[in-house]
Design an enzyme around this catalytic site. Structure first.
Site: not given
Ligand code: PEP
Length: 253
Positions: A9-11, A96, A98, A168, A174, A214, A235-236
């Protein structure tokens, strides 16, 4: 056997040129690492989708990060599931945390978005998870059950069986805090048992449930080795081709 999936997920990251170059690297690296029962997906900003699907969408599948619940109309600035499908995408992230937090997306709205995705041939990657307070209160099973009940348990069984779920925990997204493999497995097993109670064990056993929060090349193998964890939503670490590829490789560790 359930599909093993790593979805990035590049956001709201990567301008067009950077996105194309990162995706090209990911395709070249993942091509050699992925087994037949594994799927790699990149969920990118809307502006990238058309080009990414043409570049390598059969090796690394492409998804959007959101869609509108209606097919077309006077909804300035919005993108429908039909439009997403029309550029060669197969997936869309829905719900998600966010989107729930910053865009006030409710379970009822997410139910509509999920239906729109399925009606247009997209596979929803439907996210659920508790906040830190809800975890500390010991309320997380109730929160997750209500997210499932109010958004996706109203689907017909045949439709539900096409959905991918992503657990999640909001406190792990994040933040660098990862749920331990035991904490994640506990919730994944709970989710699967709720699915079994709603739709029967055959559907429950067939649904892929991803962990997100994470996840990185160091912790992925232990998480993915758990019985009810079928991969990750990343994500990251999906913004670095080496890290994303190493997470894909974690299935074979
Ligand atoms: C996400 O945004 O779905 C996510 C899991 O982010 P991260 O891996 O950065 O925690």
């Amino acid at each position: 056997m359930r599909k093993k999936i790593v979805a990035g997920n590049w956001k709201m990251n990567m301008d067009y040129a950077d996105g194309i170059s990162l995706f090209s690297e990911i395709v070249n690296m993942v091509r050699d690492e992925k087994n037949g029962d594994q799927e790699a997906i990149i969920c990118a900003p809307f502006i990238h989708l058309n080009s990414l699907a043409k570049l390598g969408g059969t090796i690394v599948h492409i998804g959007a990060q959101n869609c509108h619940q209606n097919e077309s109309g006077a909804y300035t600035g919005e993108i429908s599931a039909k439009m997403i499908k029309s550029v060669g995408c197969s997936y869309v992230i829905i719900g998600h945390s966010e989107r729930r937090q910053y865009f006030a997306e409710t379970d009822a709205l997410l139910a509509e978005k999920t239906k729109a995705a399925l009606a247009n041939g997209l596979t929803p990657i439907f996210c659920i998870g508790e906040t830190l307070d809800e975890r500390n209160n010991g309320d997380y099973f109730n929160v997750i059950k209500s997210q499932l009940t109010n958004a996706v348990f109203g689907l017909a069984a045949e439709d539900f069986s096409k959905v991918i779920l992503a657990y999640e925990p909001v406190w792990a997204i994040g933040t660098g805090l990862t749920a331990s493999s035991d904490q994640a497995q506990e919730v994944h097993a709970f989710i699967r048992s709720e699915i079994a109670a709603q739709f029967g064990s055959e559907i429950a056993e067939g649904i892929s449930i991803l962990y997100g929060g994470s996840c990185n090349p160091k912790n992925a193998a232990e998480l993915f080795a758990q019985q009810d964890i079928d991969g990750g939503l990343i994500g990251g670490a999906s913004l670095k081709s080496r890290d994303f590829t190493d997470i894909v490789k974690a299935f074979n560790a």
